[in-house]
Write an enzyme that holds these catalytic residues in place. Structure first.
Site, PDB file in Angstrom:
ATOM      1  N   LYS A  42     -21.340  31.331 -14.840  1.00 14.88           N
ATOM      2  CA  LYS A  42     -22.034  30.398 -15.746  1.00 14.88           C
ATOM      3  C   LYS A  42     -23.210  31.057 -16.448  1.00 14.88           C
ATOM      4  CE  LYS A  42     -22.817  27.488 -12.408  1.00 14.88           C
ATOM      5  NZ  LYS A  42     -21.953  28.061 -11.372  1.00 14.88           N
ATOM      6  N   ASP A  90     -20.578  30.436  -8.792  1.00 14.93           N
ATOM      7  CA  ASP A  90     -20.377  31.861  -9.095  1.00 14.93           C
ATOM      8  C   ASP A  90     -19.204  32.118 -10.025  1.00 14.93           C
ATOM      9  OD1 ASP A  90     -22.487  32.414  -7.312  1.00 14.93           O
ATOM     10  OD2 ASP A  90     -21.101  32.147  -5.650  1.00 14.93           O
ATOM     11  N   GLY A 109     -27.745  31.264  -8.308  1.00 11.60           N
ATOM     12  CA  GLY A 109     -28.059  32.637  -8.702  1.00 11.60           C
ATOM     13  C   GLY A 109     -27.256  32.942  -9.945  1.00 11.60           C
ATOM     14  N   HIS A 110     -27.887  32.956 -11.095  1.00  8.01           N
ATOM     15  CA  HIS A 110     -27.186  33.178 -12.360  1.00  8.01           C
ATOM     16  C   HIS A 110     -27.471  34.597 -12.851  1.00  8.01           C
ATOM     17  CE1 HIS A 110     -27.008  28.544 -13.081  1.00  8.01           C
ATOM     18  NE2 HIS A 110     -26.244  28.958 -12.094  1.00  8.01           N
ATOM     19  N   GLN A 129     -24.132  25.581  -9.422  1.00  7.66           N
ATOM     20  CA  GLN A 129     -23.052  25.505  -8.435  1.00  7.66           C
ATOM     21  C   GLN A 129     -21.725  25.125  -9.128  1.00  7.66           C
ATOM     22  OE1 GLN A 129     -26.165  23.745  -7.368  1.00  7.66           O
ATOM     23  NE2 GLN A 129     -26.733  25.752  -6.646  1.00  7.66           N
TER      24      GLN A 129
END
Ligand code: IMP
Ligand code: MG
Length: 430
Positions: A16, A13, A40-41, A222
């Site tokens: 990225k 988080d 989750g991007h 990650q």
């Protein structure tokens, strides 16, 4: 053209998604290597928010091809959902632009069932409950179901039966019935219809694109501190999140990658359990969570927040070998009276440590030694960083011996400054 890699330097988080989106504007190929829909991007463009979990963030650029590498674990329904949403939003030619390596592993309902049982216990890790860990366990035990088997129904049937047999004693302990191998086979044959045509040799396609001089971007998932080997074990994810993990997850040799951009938030967050030396359980922590919008993009959980840990960042730089840092969310620190950074740790016996201990149990009891910095006002697109922020950045560059080449001060692409070696900035969109 160079092959560039983007790696998260903290506990995930870091932003990225945005940095990949910024860097991939010209990319021909954007490739993910490991993890699955635990990631989750979040990308915000023109006020519109897209959250991607499996498909590389380059998909929003019309001409980029996006690949999911062999090191990934994929839940087909999640991939289908994501492709459908992208298509509904008018993303062009999604079907042709996404390729999946048949060596990647399937996440099955069984994997998720097992994780739910484990995570209900008091010693829970606080995982994303996406079946990631159990799917990697299946791979390591040689009972995993590679996507390739979708093209071989008879072999798939045998493999499902073998995995089911192995899991049966565990299933018998649970109260919930699980899907039978024959029902699962029928479901997977439906999946095969749309997924098999997306198969590609990701290693070969990536190497070819690079050899042809096309711009390739490798998208990490990650963060380094969640690496299965070098992170704060057992509070880690089950894949390798360091730069080497990108190479092995895609199937690339050494020497192809010219730039490794480490993404680091100007403060720190962690979701799930595990050591977090600079955590703030006070009003400042709440302020960071509120102003930083620190809710998990995958699980919606409130993220734990704290000061930037430069000791951990120095370790991340060593593990990744990053040539540059992208510093994100500097705007979130604006309203605070004082900004702190951990520059060493103190152990319970008073010993001062300059480096993050490789014993994760020792890391859990460390107290950070802080250095204070003056607060800054928000940067703007006039490409001049406030002096206080310059000072903070110069300190981090000296401490980690790594150049800060991008500064992000908001979620939009336009809120990004590119910084040259002399510290001179220019806006991304002049
Ligand atoms: P898992 O990856 O679901 O097995 O979860 C293991 C640990 O990694 C948990 O602490 C999760 O919260 C964390 N984690 C996994 N993926 C991400 C991510 O993309 N961002 C932040 N934390 C993550
Ligand atoms: Mg995330």
């Amino acid at each position: 053209m160079p092959v560039k890699a983007v790696v998260g330097m903290q506990w995930g988080d870091e932003g990225k998604g945005k940095i990949v989106d910024v860097l991939s504007a010209e990319a021909d190929l954007v490739v993910r290597a490991a993890g699955g829909s635990n990631a989750g991007h979040t990308i915000i463009r023109g006020g519109k928010k897209t959250v991607l979990h499996l498909v590389p963030s380059g998909i929003l650029h019309e001409y980029s091809r996006c690949l999911l590498g062999a090191g990934m674990v994929i839940e087909p329904s999640k991939l289908r959902e994501e492709l459908d949403v992208l298509e509904q939003f008018g993303t062009p030619r999604v079907g042709q632009r996404v390729g999946v390596d048949p060596q990647a592993m399937l996440i099955l309902p069984w994997h998720k069932a097992i994780e739910h049982v484990r995570e209900a216990r008091p010693d829970a890790l606080g995982t994303t409950l996406r079946g990631i860990g159990p799917a990697y366990e299946s791979r390591a035990s040689r009972l995993g179901i590679p996507l390739a088997l979708l093209a071989h129904p008879e072999l798939l049937k045998t493999a499902l039966e073998a995995l089911y047999l192995d899991y049966q004693p565990i299933f018998e302990l649970g109260n919930e019935p699980v899907i039978s191998p024959s029902e699962l086979l029928a479901d997977l044959m439906q999946v095969a219809g749309w997924l098999v045509p997306m198969f590609t040799d990701v290693s070969l396609e990536t190497a070819r694109a690079s050899a042809e001089g096309r711009f390739v971007l490798l998208e990490g998932a990650q963060g380094v501190m969640l690496d299965s080997l070098h992170g704060t074990y057992p509070f880690v994810t089950s894949s390798s999140t360091v730069f080497g993990g990108l190479l092995s997850g895609i199937g690339l040799g050494n020497g192809m990658v010219s730039d490794v951009v480490g993404v680091c938030k100007a403060y720190a967050t962690r979701v799930g359990n595990g050591p977090f030396p600079t955590e703030l359980e006070d009003e400042t922590g709440k302020h960071l969570a509120a102003f930083g919008g620190e809710y998990g993009a995958t699980t919606g959980r409130l993220r734990r927040c704290g000061w930037l840990d430069a000791v951990a960042l120095k370790k991340a730089v060593r593990l990744v070998g990053s040539s540059q840092l992208a510093l994100t969310k500097v705007d979130v620190l604006c309203d605070l009276p004082e900004i702190k950074v951990a520059v060493a740790y103190e152990d319970t016996d008073g010993a001062v440590l300059a480096d993050f201990p490789c014993d994760p149990y020792r890391a859990a009891r460390m107290k950070p030694v802080y250095r204070s910095f003056a607060p800054w006002r928000a940067p703007s697109d006039d490409a001049i960083l406030p002096d206080e922020l310059q000072e903070y950045i110069s300190f981090l560059e000296g401490f980690t011996a790594t150049r800060v080449s991008l500064v992000s001060w908001g979620p939009d692409r336009s809120q990004t400054l590119v910084r040259d070696a002399g510290g001179v900035c220019r806006s991304l969109n002049p």
